[in-house]
Write a protein that holds these residues in place. Structure first.
Motif, PDB file in Angstrom:
ATOM      1  N   MET A   1      40.548  47.205  40.008  1.00  0.00           N
ATOM      2  CA  MET A   1      41.266  46.484  41.033  1.00  0.00           C
ATOM      3  C   MET A   1      41.212  44.998  40.758  1.00  0.00           C
ATOM      4  O   MET A   1      40.486  44.522  39.950  1.00  0.00           O
ATOM      5  N   ARG A   2      41.977  44.243  41.479  1.00  0.00           N
ATOM      6  CA  ARG A   2      42.206  42.861  41.114  1.00  0.00           C
ATOM      7  C   ARG A   2      41.135  41.915  41.598  1.00  0.00           C
ATOM      8  O   ARG A   2      40.685  42.008  42.711  1.00  0.00           O
ATOM      9  N   CYS A   3      40.785  40.971  40.735  1.00  0.00           N
ATOM     10  CA  CYS A   3      39.782  39.976  41.087  1.00  0.00           C
ATOM     11  C   CYS A   3      40.493  38.645  41.267  1.00  0.00           C
ATOM     12  O   CYS A   3      40.447  37.815  40.397  1.00  0.00           O
ATOM     13  N   VAL A   4      41.155  38.435  42.400  1.00  0.00           N
ATOM     14  CA  VAL A   4      41.946  37.235  42.555  1.00  0.00           C
ATOM     15  C   VAL A   4      41.605  36.466  43.820  1.00  0.00           C
ATOM     16  O   VAL A   4      41.994  35.321  43.948  1.00  0.00           O
ATOM     17  N   TYR A 154      45.092  43.923  37.996  1.00  0.00           N
ATOM     18  CA  TYR A 154      44.657  45.325  38.034  1.00  0.00           C
ATOM     19  C   TYR A 154      43.146  45.460  38.181  1.00  0.00           C
ATOM     20  O   TYR A 154      42.562  46.473  37.828  1.00  0.00           O
ATOM     21  N   TYR A 155      42.488  44.423  38.714  1.00  0.00           N
ATOM     22  CA  TYR A 155      41.076  44.577  39.049  1.00  0.00           C
ATOM     23  C   TYR A 155      40.952  45.536  40.225  1.00  0.00           C
ATOM     24  O   TYR A 155      40.016  46.323  40.310  1.00  0.00           O
ATOM     25  N   LEU A 156      41.914  45.436  41.131  1.00  0.00           N
ATOM     26  CA  LEU A 156      41.990  46.343  42.275  1.00  0.00           C
ATOM     27  C   LEU A 156      43.256  47.176  42.160  1.00  0.00           C
ATOM     28  O   LEU A 156      44.314  46.671  41.810  1.00  0.00           O
ATOM     29  N   GLU A 157      43.151  48.444  42.468  1.00  0.00           N
ATOM     30  CA  GLU A 157      44.311  49.314  42.492  1.00  0.00           C
ATOM     31  C   GLU A 157      44.790  49.453  43.933  1.00  0.00           C
ATOM     32  O   GLU A 157      43.998  49.716  44.832  1.00  0.00           O
ATOM     33  N   GLY A 209      50.179  40.302  34.572  1.00  0.00           N
ATOM     34  CA  GLY A 209      51.035  41.271  35.242  1.00  0.00           C
ATOM     35  C   GLY A 209      50.701  42.723  34.950  1.00  0.00           C
ATOM     36  O   GLY A 209      51.513  43.612  35.224  1.00  0.00           O
ATOM     37  N   LEU A 210      49.508  42.981  34.440  1.00  0.00           N
ATOM     38  CA  LEU A 210      49.121  44.347  34.091  1.00  0.00           C
ATOM     39  C   LEU A 210      49.280  45.301  35.271  1.00  0.00           C
ATOM     40  O   LEU A 210      49.701  46.452  35.102  1.00  0.00           O
ATOM     41  N   GLY A 211      48.982  44.829  36.463  1.00  0.00           N
ATOM     42  CA  GLY A 211      48.991  45.699  37.623  1.00  0.00           C
ATOM     43  C   GLY A 211      50.334  46.327  37.938  1.00  0.00           C
ATOM     44  O   GLY A 211      50.390  47.416  38.522  1.00  0.00           O
TER      45      GLY A 211
END
Length: 223
Positions: A1-4, A154-157, A209-211
């Motif tokens: 999942m995303r680390c933002v 994509y750190y967080l899904e 933009g991987l997510g």
């Protein structure tokens, strides 16, 4: 999942420690957590979309870490901490387009600024609820609206709330327009991107933009 977001960054170290006790090292690949979402399209009397009412439930591990941190703050109640946290989440998401992309008949739709939001504890999970207005108000009649909600890193899904891998009935809702067909379309990432994401460690980032390659698509088709 995303680390933002800052609130995620603050809790990441604690989360990793918890995960290390529960899963194997080989499982510590992207994503590192998830958000269950529910989306309700808001329309006016003319059938124009004015916004997306979104409910995000953070995964139990992140929720545990965040609640623990908030409960450690002296002189503040959990509700007070959640109020402040909600503002931080909103401000950080604003710089990321609220993780949301909307298209109508293939055309990207500009987003407005979120002013209505709240953070709360629901079913033991950190829950963030907000209304994301659309800068324009596209007419649904005769149109197809699609949206994706995803963390670009994509750190967080981010996935629609589901049971037995089937989206819940209230995962995507549109009221007052029964002629429209609603669907949540699964992601179909290229196997090479799945492999690349699985090799990313907790402190690594994938391609920009991987997510989006792992994002579900909410679809509303109105005849």
């Amino acid at each position: 999942m995303r680390c933002v977001n800052r609130w995620l960054a603050r809790s990441r170290a604690g989360l990793v420690g918890i995960l290390a006790l529960l899963v194997s090292v080989s499982a510590l690949a992207h994503p590192h957590g998830w958000i269950d979402i529910k989306v309700r399209l808001i329309t006016d009397d003319q059938g124009r979309v004015t916004g997306l009412h979104q409910t995000w439930q953070m995964d139990p591990f992140y929720s545990l870490v965040v609640f623990d941190e908030l409960n450690r703050v002296e002189g503040a109640t959990l509700d007070e901490g959640l109020d402040q946290l909600g503002g931080e989440i909103r401000n950080n998401l604003a710089g990321q387009g609220y993780f949301t992309r909307v298209r109508v008949d293939g055309e990207p739709q500009p987003l407005g600024e979120v002013s209505e939001y709240t953070a709360m504890q629901r079913d033991g999970r950190l829950t963030f609820i907000f209304i994301l207005p659309l800068a324009d108000t596209p007419l649904l009649d005769g149109s197809t609206l699609e949206y994706q909600v995803y963390d670009p890193t994509y750190y967080l899904e981010v996935v629609h709330a589901a049971e037995d891998e089937k989206p819940l009935d209230d995962a995507l809702v549109l009221r007052g327009m029964p002629e429209c067909e609603l669907a949540v379309l699964p992601a179909d990432p290229d196997p090479e991107r799945v492999l690349a994401a699985s090799r990313l460690d907790v402190d690594e980032s994938g391609e920009p933009g991987l997510g989006r390659y792992f994002a579900e698509t909410g679809q509303v088709v109105c005849p």
